[in-house]
Design an enzyme around this catalytic site. Sequence first.
Site, PDB file in Angstrom:
ATOM      1  CB  SER A  56     -55.501  38.555 -29.090  1.00 57.74           C
ATOM      2  OG  SER A  56     -56.493  37.970 -28.061  1.00 57.74           O
ATOM      3  CD  GLU A  57     -58.854  41.401 -25.294  1.00 57.92           C
ATOM      4  OE1 GLU A  57     -58.387  41.438 -26.385  1.00 57.92           O
ATOM      5  OE2 GLU A  57     -59.774  41.323 -24.878  1.00 57.92           O
ATOM      6  CG  ASN A  58     -54.862  36.336 -24.949  1.00 59.53           C
ATOM      7  OD1 ASN A  58     -55.226  37.107 -25.957  1.00 59.53           O
ATOM      8  ND2 ASN A  58     -54.595  35.063 -24.941  1.00 59.53           N
TER       9      ASN A  58
END
Lengths: 218, 218, 237, 237
Positions: A56-58
């Site tokens: 997840s890019e966060n």
Amino acid sequence: MTKKKLTNAEKGWERGVIASKIANDLPHASYVNLGIGMPELVSQHIKDDREIIYHSENGLLGMGPTPNENEIDFDLINAGKKPVTILPGGSFCHHADSFSMIRGGHIDYCVLGAMEVSMNGDLANWSTGKGIPAVGGAMDLVAGAKNVFVMTQHLTKEGKPKLVEKCTLPLTGSGVVSRVYTDYAVIDITKEGFKVVEINENLSIEYLQTVTEGRVYQ
Amino acid sequence: MTKKKLTNAEKGWERGVIASKIANDLPHASYVNLGIGMPELVSQHIKDDREIIYHSENGLLGMGPTPNENEIDFDLINAGKKPVTILPGGSFCHHADSFSMIRGGHIDYCVLGAMEVSMNGDLANWSTGKGIPAVGGAMDLVAGAKNVFVMTQHLTKEGKPKLVEKCTLPLTGSGVVSRVYTDYAVIDITKEGFKVVEINENLSIEYLQTVTEGRVYQ
Amino acid sequence: MQINKIKTEIAEMLSDVFDGATIMVGGFGEAGSPIELLHGLIDHGAKDLTIIANNSGNGRVGLGALIGQKQVKKVICSFARSAKGITFQELYNKGKIELEVVPQGTLAERIRAAGSGIPAFYTATAVGTPLAIGKEEKIFNGKKYILEEALNADFALVKADVSDRYGNLTFKKTARNFNPVMCMAAKQSLIQVRKLIEPHQTNPENVITPGIFVKKIIEIDNPIIETNAIEEGMIYP
Amino acid sequence: MQINKIKTEIAEMLSDVFDGATIMVGGFGEAGSPIELLHGLIDHGAKDLTIIANNSGNGRVGLGALIGQKQVKKVICSFARSAKGITFQELYNKGKIELEVVPQGTLAERIRAAGSGIPAFYTATAVGTPLAIGKEEKIFNGKKYILEEALNADFALVKADVSDRYGNLTFKKTARNFNPVMCMAAKQSLIQVRKLIEPHQTNPENVITPGIFVKKIIEIDNPIIETNAIEEGMIYP
């Protein structure tokens, strides 16, 4: 390009069916980023013969399923800002490192929704040209992931083709999509046009052509 | 520019004296990188009225003194590859992060040796033009640190001035040095030339001019 | 099926290495230097290698030994000079090995850039020096910078402290150095670790190199200490 | 004398903030969002601010409240759209707030670049899209990239989990996000932490943001949780 309502017998694949087709195409040990919305379904259809790691890019690698109500932690969320979990062997990192994974080509597959996909693999999925422009990580994902899969309904809500000769909406990336999974077909982007890898058992290739802009071939 | 041996009475400052002058010019709470060799002495002369944090470019912030023989750990070394210690509140990082501290202007002071310093602050300290060229982190430090101090003997072993109008050796950086501490004087690099901030009590400004290339003034 | 990147033989670690490969070698001096993998590379025998590392090896152990075996065509590093760097010195003086000198921070950043999908970046380091010759210059906010390109590699040989089967790595003290960025930049990063742990023992907050950057792992629980090996007169092979 | 960056009053944290300042605000959505510092900025009253953040706030709490107070001239962010983003939406629709949209990874990297002394870098992100318009293009190895410049700030408002008096920070889970790179990029990074510890309690292997990137610290041991605050109808001030 005639809009034509499918009869019940001709109904497209359910979202779960599309998701399972994508799930089967993700090889064992892949690092995968699933876009917000429909693509999130893919993780529910991974078979036991493989282990997939979700990014997840966060700043989360090794993302797990949605937590139970009593396990929700607002400091553990996904890119869609919804509470998630982390699996054993997962890790946290900061945003620059997380996007190094994406931009550096370390994410094997990303699966995203689409408003339009063109014959040369252009993708438009971030802006209708109206309202507040908001791009998030979509442009980074399509530019960086090794393989960009699109998961979408074949037609817009208004019955217009999403697979087009040339995108009319603002692009997310140019020449980035490798394969499109719709409720009507699985289609590869090739130099010769939209190559049908699999077609919905209720539909003919001739019909598919009528609901697709640009050349469809098998 | 006559070479002239100083008599005993005219002897330049000892290295410890030079080091203590530098130590006094490092403000409380500074982040400092001390070059290999003579500059390492500076840390021994910091007074109790201030706390200085030492950075070693191989990924160590909060470097402490040399360990006892029985505490040596070859995985805890400084940029000169000698065993060191880490102080409470110190931290380790990787090389890219460590040089972000340098290149990003977060190191307040670095103190380096010199072969030549020119009137406009050019520094040559990495190559005699002979042998195997080896630069290490010197070019990054002079380009990135907020203030570059040079600690050096005023003359080379052959009795030639190290402070020159124009460097003849390959440069480490151009216009980077702000202040030079030698056994003869403390000198600021200014547009008007070498400005003497402090001169060795045994020497006259006229003498200093004879052992310095380029204009010396007070 | 479970992901498991752990191997038991060094030969298996290096099975894809080929003649002419570009190989990053972690470590700063001896700290973090993957000596056992380097010895494995000598046994493997690959030739015409380009080595990217901070240094060029000491004595006839590890990188020094690999260079001594004439398997290395070129070294890209920041500091190839060292009292004990006998094998590199000898070949360099005879003109039998190439050297590209890169400032240490630029070296680290070029490696990180490769791992981060950044083909080039601007830096003030080396502006006005011989190492800027031939490089594109550009002014930003009145200051001059040069363009530096990413440094990619086929393989990275790395020493870490602890790993699980996914390749989530931690390092020991200043043995971290170039190792994490090299894991990012190489097509295959090959890791020797002191200790293997189970995934549930990995603290997700403290992972330095996440498994996504790791291809293969082998446990070497009592690695050679370069200083001691050289003192004891070790010569490999 | 000992280094001690700990402050006890939020006003002291923000004492150098000025009208027209560029301020980075950490957090991704609510995770890692420094709500108490943002409320302090409302009390401070600085105007014409440029905010660099991933989002543009929710409800009338934190960044949403700051924007609602009309203290913000411009927002630079990747995603300014949100069901609860009422204050930004209202001003944007009236043309009373500027917006610069930056892809999320480019945003993170431009911030890191600022902190790392890199004035600009090339990336493939956004090539061929409207967000590439006006940007310099260059081909590397046959592929097109655009040049993106560093994004600096005067201040960064950051929420961390734990710190010592030097400002050695750790973060909690995905509340890490933009916070570490913002600490690097701002002239003054101002940190609210849940818990203060003694320097000897800091594990040097696990520090995420070393103190060199931190200017001031304040302990806020029970910070507001945005989701709960909005549900409870909180409106600041």
